[in-house]
Write an enzyme that holds these catalytic residues in place. Structure first.
Site, PDB file in Angstrom:
ATOM      1  N   HIS A 192      33.422  45.003 -36.994  1.00 46.41           N
ATOM      2  CA  HIS A 192      33.058  45.375 -38.374  1.00 46.41           C
ATOM      3  C   HIS A 192      33.834  46.624 -38.813  1.00 46.41           C
ATOM      4  O   HIS A 192      34.312  46.701 -39.933  1.00 46.41           O
ATOM      5  CB  HIS A 192      31.560  45.688 -38.473  1.00 46.41           C
ATOM      6  CG  HIS A 192      30.648  44.535 -38.174  1.00 46.41           C
ATOM      7  ND1 HIS A 192      29.575  44.647 -37.324  1.00 46.41           N
ATOM      8  CD2 HIS A 192      30.637  43.253 -38.622  1.00 46.41           C
ATOM      9  CE1 HIS A 192      28.932  43.491 -37.259  1.00 46.41           C
ATOM     10  NE2 HIS A 192      29.557  42.617 -38.033  1.00 46.41           N
ATOM     11  N   LYS A 194      17.868  35.862 -39.617  1.00 46.62           N
ATOM     12  CA  LYS A 194      18.154  36.057 -38.191  1.00 46.62           C
ATOM     13  C   LYS A 194      17.076  36.986 -37.671  1.00 46.62           C
ATOM     14  O   LYS A 194      16.505  37.748 -38.443  1.00 46.62           O
ATOM     15  CB  LYS A 194      19.476  36.806 -37.974  1.00 46.62           C
ATOM     16  CG  LYS A 194      20.709  36.247 -38.599  1.00 46.62           C
ATOM     17  CD  LYS A 194      21.886  37.173 -38.275  1.00 46.62           C
ATOM     18  CE  LYS A 194      23.186  36.584 -38.784  1.00 46.62           C
ATOM     19  NZ  LYS A 194      24.340  37.407 -38.498  1.00 46.62           N
ATOM     20  N   SER A 230      27.588  40.738 -33.061  1.00 50.69           N
ATOM     21  CA  SER A 230      26.381  41.540 -32.815  1.00 50.69           C
ATOM     22  C   SER A 230      25.410  40.749 -31.940  1.00 50.69           C
ATOM     23  O   SER A 230      24.796  41.299 -31.023  1.00 50.69           O
ATOM     24  CB  SER A 230      25.701  41.899 -34.139  1.00 50.69           C
ATOM     25  OG  SER A 230      26.584  42.562 -34.985  1.00 50.69           O
TER      26      SER A 230
HETATM   27  P1  ADP Z   1      26.343  38.066 -41.622  1.00 47.81           P
HETATM   28  O1  ADP Z   1      24.954  37.853 -41.128  1.00 47.81           O
HETATM   29  O2  ADP Z   1      26.427  38.271 -43.102  1.00 47.81           O
HETATM   30  O3  ADP Z   1      27.370  37.099 -41.128  1.00 47.81           O
HETATM   31  P2  ADP Z   1      27.435  39.969 -39.777  1.00 47.81           P
HETATM   32  O4  ADP Z   1      26.953  41.348 -39.523  1.00 47.81           O
HETATM   33  O5  ADP Z   1      27.318  39.005 -38.658  1.00 47.81           O
HETATM   34  O6  ADP Z   1      26.681  39.514 -41.076  1.00 47.81           O
HETATM   35  O7  ADP Z   1      28.952  40.015 -40.237  1.00 47.81           O
HETATM   36  C1  ADP Z   1      29.349  40.635 -41.426  1.00 47.81           C
HETATM   37  C2  ADP Z   1      30.790  40.245 -41.718  1.00 47.81           C
HETATM   38  O8  ADP Z   1      31.642  40.769 -40.710  1.00 47.81           O
HETATM   39  C3  ADP Z   1      31.043  38.739 -41.739  1.00 47.81           C
HETATM   40  O9  ADP Z   1      32.042  38.469 -42.706  1.00 47.81           O
HETATM   41  C4  ADP Z   1      31.563  38.456 -40.359  1.00 47.81           C
HETATM   42  O10 ADP Z   1      32.357  37.295 -40.298  1.00 47.81           O
HETATM   43  C5  ADP Z   1      32.386  39.714 -40.114  1.00 47.81           C
HETATM   44  N1  ADP Z   1      32.532  39.982 -38.695  1.00 47.81           N
HETATM   45  C6  ADP Z   1      31.585  40.043 -37.737  1.00 47.81           C
HETATM   46  N2  ADP Z   1      32.116  40.327 -36.536  1.00 47.81           N
HETATM   47  C7  ADP Z   1      33.464  40.431 -36.730  1.00 47.81           C
HETATM   48  C8  ADP Z   1      34.583  40.684 -35.857  1.00 47.81           C
HETATM   49  N3  ADP Z   1      34.426  40.856 -34.549  1.00 47.81           N
HETATM   50  N4  ADP Z   1      35.824  40.698 -36.410  1.00 47.81           N
HETATM   51  C9  ADP Z   1      35.974  40.488 -37.742  1.00 47.81           C
HETATM   52  N5  ADP Z   1      34.979  40.233 -38.601  1.00 47.81           N
HETATM   53  C10 ADP Z   1      33.730  40.218 -38.105  1.00 47.81           C
END
Ligand code: ADP
Length: 158
Positions: free
Chosen positions: A17, A41, A128
């Protein structure tokens, strides 16, 4: 230049992130990192905790604001006068989900554009959800999250 919104659950923020935020921030006047209060989630961290962890993780980037939000993401984007949404893409499953959401969001808010940044290869497999599982089982997560997040994760799992 424009204001962009980077929305997500961020439960908790990972270096994947942070990498997306570091690369997106210079592309816009301001990047608003928006923390969704009730994703479908199981959450480990409260909204306030996720906001605080994110603020600390991004404190080195000047044009970033971290805020919590509830309700539809596109409604929040319009409320904040944002013209662009930023998301990160790791693998093809991310693409399918983002594509579906983007088409729906375009119907709901035609004036908001989506910009997707490809993950840094170092963090392609970092999520995460996976990190919480590893930490719960006693594994090492230090190389995938900011230091203060590793401390917070360990505290949660005793
Ligand atoms: P959500 O529940 O909205 O998917 P996340 O916290 O899982 O929220 O992810 C937020 C954003 O960050 C999403 O666009 C996700 O694809 C991106 N993201 C999560 N992990 C990574 C990573 N390791 N590399 C690049 N983008 C990521």
């Amino acid at each position: 230049m424009a204001i962009a919104l980077y929305p997500g659950s961020f439960d908790p923020v990972t270096l994947g992130h942070v990498d997306i935020a570091e690369r997106a921030a210079p592309l816009f006047d301001e990047l608003i990192v928006a923390i969704y209060d009730r994703p479908q989630k199981d959450l480990l961290f409260s909204t306030e905790e996720r906001v605080e962890l994110m603020k600390k993780a991004l404190a080195h980037i000047p044009n970033i604001r971290v805020v919590p939000y509830s309700g539809l993401t596109v409604d929040f984007a319009q409320k904040m006068n944002v013209s662009v949404m930023v998301r990160g893409l790791r693998m093809s499953s991310d693409f399918e989900r983002e594509f579906e959401m983007a088409l729906m969001n375009k119907k709901l808010a035609p004036d908001v554009e989506l910009v997707c940044l490809m993950t840094n290869q170092d963090y392609e497999f970092v999520s995460s959800t996976l990190l919480k599982e590893i930490c719960m089982l006693g594994g090492s997560i230090e190389q995938f999250v900011p230091k203060h997040v590793a401390v917070a994760l360990k505290k949660k799992f005793g």
